[in-house]
Design a protein around this motif. Structure first.
Motif, PDB file in Angstrom:
ATOM      1  N   VAL A 162      -4.607   5.501   2.608  1.00  0.00           N
ATOM      2  CA  VAL A 162      -5.653   6.171   1.839  1.00  0.00           C
ATOM      3  C   VAL A 162      -4.973   7.006   0.756  1.00  0.00           C
ATOM      4  O   VAL A 162      -4.159   7.879   1.064  1.00  0.00           O
ATOM      5  CB  VAL A 162      -6.550   7.037   2.732  1.00  0.00           C
ATOM      6  CG1 VAL A 162      -7.592   7.761   1.890  1.00  0.00           C
ATOM      7  CG2 VAL A 162      -7.229   6.169   3.793  1.00  0.00           C
ATOM      8  N   ILE A 163      -5.312   6.737  -0.513  1.00  0.00           N
ATOM      9  CA  ILE A 163      -4.581   7.306  -1.647  1.00  0.00           C
ATOM     10  C   ILE A 163      -5.538   7.955  -2.634  1.00  0.00           C
ATOM     11  O   ILE A 163      -6.610   7.417  -2.916  1.00  0.00           O
ATOM     12  CB  ILE A 163      -3.763   6.205  -2.357  1.00  0.00           C
ATOM     13  CG1 ILE A 163      -2.698   5.637  -1.398  1.00  0.00           C
ATOM     14  CG2 ILE A 163      -3.120   6.727  -3.632  1.00  0.00           C
ATOM     15  CD1 ILE A 163      -1.952   4.445  -1.948  1.00  0.00           C
ATOM     16  N   GLU A 164      -5.125   9.101  -3.174  1.00  0.00           N
ATOM     17  CA  GLU A 164      -5.891   9.785  -4.207  1.00  0.00           C
ATOM     18  C   GLU A 164      -4.986  10.016  -5.413  1.00  0.00           C
ATOM     19  O   GLU A 164      -3.840  10.447  -5.270  1.00  0.00           O
ATOM     20  CB  GLU A 164      -6.420  11.119  -3.674  1.00  0.00           C
ATOM     21  CG  GLU A 164      -7.283  11.880  -4.665  1.00  0.00           C
ATOM     22  CD  GLU A 164      -7.889  13.146  -4.054  1.00  0.00           C
ATOM     23  OE1 GLU A 164      -8.801  13.724  -4.657  1.00  0.00           O
ATOM     24  OE2 GLU A 164      -7.425  13.552  -2.956  1.00  0.00           O
ATOM     25  N   LEU A 165      -5.476   9.724  -6.619  1.00  0.00           N
ATOM     26  CA  LEU A 165      -4.712   9.949  -7.834  1.00  0.00           C
ATOM     27  C   LEU A 165      -4.783  11.418  -8.217  1.00  0.00           C
ATOM     28  O   LEU A 165      -5.828  12.055  -8.088  1.00  0.00           O
ATOM     29  CB  LEU A 165      -5.266   9.087  -8.972  1.00  0.00           C
ATOM     30  CG  LEU A 165      -5.376   7.580  -8.700  1.00  0.00           C
ATOM     31  CD1 LEU A 165      -5.796   6.852  -9.970  1.00  0.00           C
ATOM     32  CD2 LEU A 165      -4.073   7.013  -8.167  1.00  0.00           C
ATOM     33  N   PHE A 188      -8.887   5.914  -2.771  1.00  0.00           N
ATOM     34  CA  PHE A 188      -8.734   4.474  -2.574  1.00  0.00           C
ATOM     35  C   PHE A 188      -8.331   4.204  -1.129  1.00  0.00           C
ATOM     36  O   PHE A 188      -7.437   4.865  -0.591  1.00  0.00           O
ATOM     37  CB  PHE A 188      -7.640   3.915  -3.484  1.00  0.00           C
ATOM     38  CG  PHE A 188      -7.960   3.970  -4.951  1.00  0.00           C
ATOM     39  CD1 PHE A 188      -8.672   2.952  -5.557  1.00  0.00           C
ATOM     40  CD2 PHE A 188      -7.544   5.046  -5.716  1.00  0.00           C
ATOM     41  CE1 PHE A 188      -8.961   2.993  -6.916  1.00  0.00           C
ATOM     42  CE2 PHE A 188      -7.822   5.098  -7.078  1.00  0.00           C
ATOM     43  CZ  PHE A 188      -8.530   4.070  -7.676  1.00  0.00           C
ATOM     44  N   ILE A 189      -8.978   3.214  -0.530  1.00  0.00           N
ATOM     45  CA  ILE A 189      -8.496   2.652   0.723  1.00  0.00           C
ATOM     46  C   ILE A 189      -7.728   1.399   0.333  1.00  0.00           C
ATOM     47  O   ILE A 189      -8.319   0.388  -0.037  1.00  0.00           O
ATOM     48  CB  ILE A 189      -9.654   2.309   1.683  1.00  0.00           C
ATOM     49  CG1 ILE A 189     -10.405   3.580   2.086  1.00  0.00           C
ATOM     50  CG2 ILE A 189      -9.120   1.592   2.925  1.00  0.00           C
ATOM     51  CD1 ILE A 189     -11.642   3.313   2.940  1.00  0.00           C
ATOM     52  N   ALA A 190      -6.404   1.482   0.355  1.00  0.00           N
ATOM     53  CA  ALA A 190      -5.553   0.374  -0.053  1.00  0.00           C
ATOM     54  C   ALA A 190      -5.075  -0.381   1.179  1.00  0.00           C
ATOM     55  O   ALA A 190      -4.536   0.227   2.108  1.00  0.00           O
ATOM     56  CB  ALA A 190      -4.354   0.893  -0.843  1.00  0.00           C
ATOM     57  N   GLN A 191      -5.281  -1.705   1.168  1.00  0.00           N
ATOM     58  CA  GLN A 191      -4.878  -2.509   2.324  1.00  0.00           C
ATOM     59  C   GLN A 191      -4.022  -3.683   1.882  1.00  0.00           C
ATOM     60  O   GLN A 191      -4.352  -4.397   0.936  1.00  0.00           O
ATOM     61  CB  GLN A 191      -6.103  -3.021   3.090  1.00  0.00           C
ATOM     62  CG  GLN A 191      -5.706  -3.814   4.335  1.00  0.00           C
ATOM     63  CD  GLN A 191      -6.869  -4.129   5.246  1.00  0.00           C
ATOM     64  OE1 GLN A 191      -8.004  -4.221   4.799  1.00  0.00           O
ATOM     65  NE2 GLN A 191      -6.591  -4.311   6.536  1.00  0.00           N
ATOM     66  N   ALA A 227       0.823  -1.211   0.000  1.00  0.00           N
ATOM     67  CA  ALA A 227       0.000   0.000   0.000  1.00  0.00           C
ATOM     68  C   ALA A 227       0.855   1.257   0.000  1.00  0.00           C
ATOM     69  O   ALA A 227       0.336   2.351   0.195  1.00  0.00           O
ATOM     70  CB  ALA A 227      -0.922   0.001   1.217  1.00  0.00           C
ATOM     71  N   SER A 228       2.161   1.124  -0.236  1.00  0.00           N
ATOM     72  CA  SER A 228       3.011   2.309  -0.314  1.00  0.00           C
ATOM     73  C   SER A 228       2.604   3.131  -1.534  1.00  0.00           C
ATOM     74  O   SER A 228       2.135   2.587  -2.544  1.00  0.00           O
ATOM     75  CB  SER A 228       4.486   1.920  -0.421  1.00  0.00           C
ATOM     76  OG  SER A 228       4.788   1.411  -1.713  1.00  0.00           O
ATOM     77  N   ALA A 229       2.798   4.440  -1.452  1.00  0.00           N
ATOM     78  CA  ALA A 229       2.392   5.316  -2.549  1.00  0.00           C
ATOM     79  C   ALA A 229       3.097   4.942  -3.848  1.00  0.00           C
ATOM     80  O   ALA A 229       2.479   4.910  -4.927  1.00  0.00           O
ATOM     81  CB  ALA A 229       2.692   6.770  -2.179  1.00  0.00           C
ATOM     82  N   SER A 266       2.325   2.191  -9.398  1.00  0.00           N
ATOM     83  CA  SER A 266       2.555   1.168 -10.423  1.00  0.00           C
ATOM     84  C   SER A 266       1.338   0.266 -10.575  1.00  0.00           C
ATOM     85  O   SER A 266       0.945  -0.078 -11.692  1.00  0.00           O
ATOM     86  CB  SER A 266       3.786   0.323 -10.054  1.00  0.00           C
ATOM     87  OG  SER A 266       4.956   1.106 -10.051  1.00  0.00           O
ATOM     88  N   SER A 267       0.731  -0.107  -9.446  1.00  0.00           N
ATOM     89  CA  SER A 267      -0.468  -0.936  -9.493  1.00  0.00           C
ATOM     90  C   SER A 267      -1.602  -0.230 -10.226  1.00  0.00           C
ATOM     91  O   SER A 267      -2.381  -0.861 -10.937  1.00  0.00           O
ATOM     92  CB  SER A 267      -0.920  -1.298  -8.078  1.00  0.00           C
ATOM     93  OG  SER A 267       0.040  -2.087  -7.413  1.00  0.00           O
ATOM     94  N   ALA A 268      -1.689   1.088 -10.059  1.00  0.00           N
ATOM     95  CA  ALA A 268      -2.749   1.851 -10.712  1.00  0.00           C
ATOM     96  C   ALA A 268      -2.664   1.709 -12.220  1.00  0.00           C
ATOM     97  O   ALA A 268      -3.687   1.568 -12.904  1.00  0.00           O
ATOM     98  CB  ALA A 268      -2.655   3.330 -10.309  1.00  0.00           C
TER      99      ALA A 268
END
Length: 290
Positions: free
Chosen positions: A217-220, A204-207, A167-169, A174-176
């Motif tokens: 918690v990440i926002e593009l 996104f709530i990435a776990q 879940a690191s930024a 890359s996953s995005a």
């Protein structure tokens, strides 16, 4: 209920299975269309259906724990090689349930506990409603499109829950790209806007799927969303072309000539650096002197 030129349905008005049977274009299909051989594979899936897969089972289970809604989870035992476990798995899938090994049931529960302990994640999921299905129309082609938002807040923020290896930024960026999350964010934001939902943010709530099941918690950013919209436009236009022409191309006909990937060339160039060449020359001298 209608909004703009489309329809908005809560999870108790249309379940997940019914949503996925709808013929409108979803962003999941759009992502697959843009993959190599995508149209042919999408057409196959539409005709034959997609079989249940263990790959997504843990994600579905963690999703249910985090959002509080979703298909029923079924413990099918510790050893999936036994006849009893295989039969229990098949029965669960036929009933629209999620079969899990006992160990995965425990992991899903632990992930749920970790997500509930994350204050920002819980704040985002404390307001609004889960699993909201949106149905609209593409303005250019007139094709029906759809999306199912994990969580729609009353203030218009769209929330999506993802399980991930990291879940690191940096890793999530890359996953995005790999999984088309930028397409999903842009797709849902644009669809919500079309339906008069004041949506301006998608988070996104990435776990992570391994202990301690960290949450981020990440926002593009705007560039990510712009790229997503470009890809979405390409996918919708391709969908329209395939439906109009009744053709679903796979890989190109004939012989395809390929070049080595850039990383392989860089690696090769590094191996031939002057220092490496000098060291190799010294190495060969030992054999020459003998």
């Amino acid at each position: 209920r209608t909004g703009g030129e489309g329809m908005i349905l809560n999870h108790d008005e249309i379940d997940e299975a019914e949503y996925h049977r709808h013929p409108a274009l979803s962003v999941s299909i759009a992502k697959n269309l843009l993959k190599p051989g995508g149209p042919a594979k999408v057409n196959w899936d539409m005709k034959h259906g997609r079989a249940g897969s263990r790959v997504f089972d843990l994600g579905h289970a963690a999703h249910k724990h985090a959002l509080g809604v979703g298909d029923e989870l079924v413990d099918i035992g510790t050893d999936l090689r036994t006849k009893a476990s295989r039969e229990a798995e098949a029965k669960a899938r036929m009933a629209g349930k999620v079969p899990l090994r006992t160990a995965d049931m425990q992991v899903a529960g632990a992930m749920g506990a970790a997500s509930k302990a994350h204050s920002l994640a819980m704040e985002l999921l404390s307001d609004g409603r889960p699993e909201v299905s949106l149905f609209g129309e593409d303005g250019k082609t007139g094709r029906l499109i759809r999306g199912r938002i994990d969580w729609l807040r009353d203030d218009g923020i769209l929330v999506d829950y993802k399980t991930t290896e990291s879940a690191s930024a940096k890793k999530f960026a890359s996953s995005a790209i790999d999984f088309g999350y930028h397409m999903q964010a842009a797709w849902y934001l644009d669809l919500a806007t079309q339906l008069d939902i004041p949506a301006e943010r998608f988070v996104f709530i990435a776990q992570e799927k391994k202990a301690p099941y960290l949450v981020n918690v990440i926002e593009l950013d705007a560039d990510f969303l712009h790229l997503g919209r470009l890809h979405n436009r390409e996918a919708i236009d391709l969908w329209d072309w395939c439906l109009t022409n009744g053709k679903w191309p796979g890989h190109p006909d004939g012989i395809t000539t390929i070049a080595p990937p850039a990383w392989a060339m860089r690696q090769f160039d590094e191996q031939l650096s002057p220092d490496v060449e000098a060291a190799f020359a010294d190495f060969l001298k030992g054999f020459t002197n003998d």
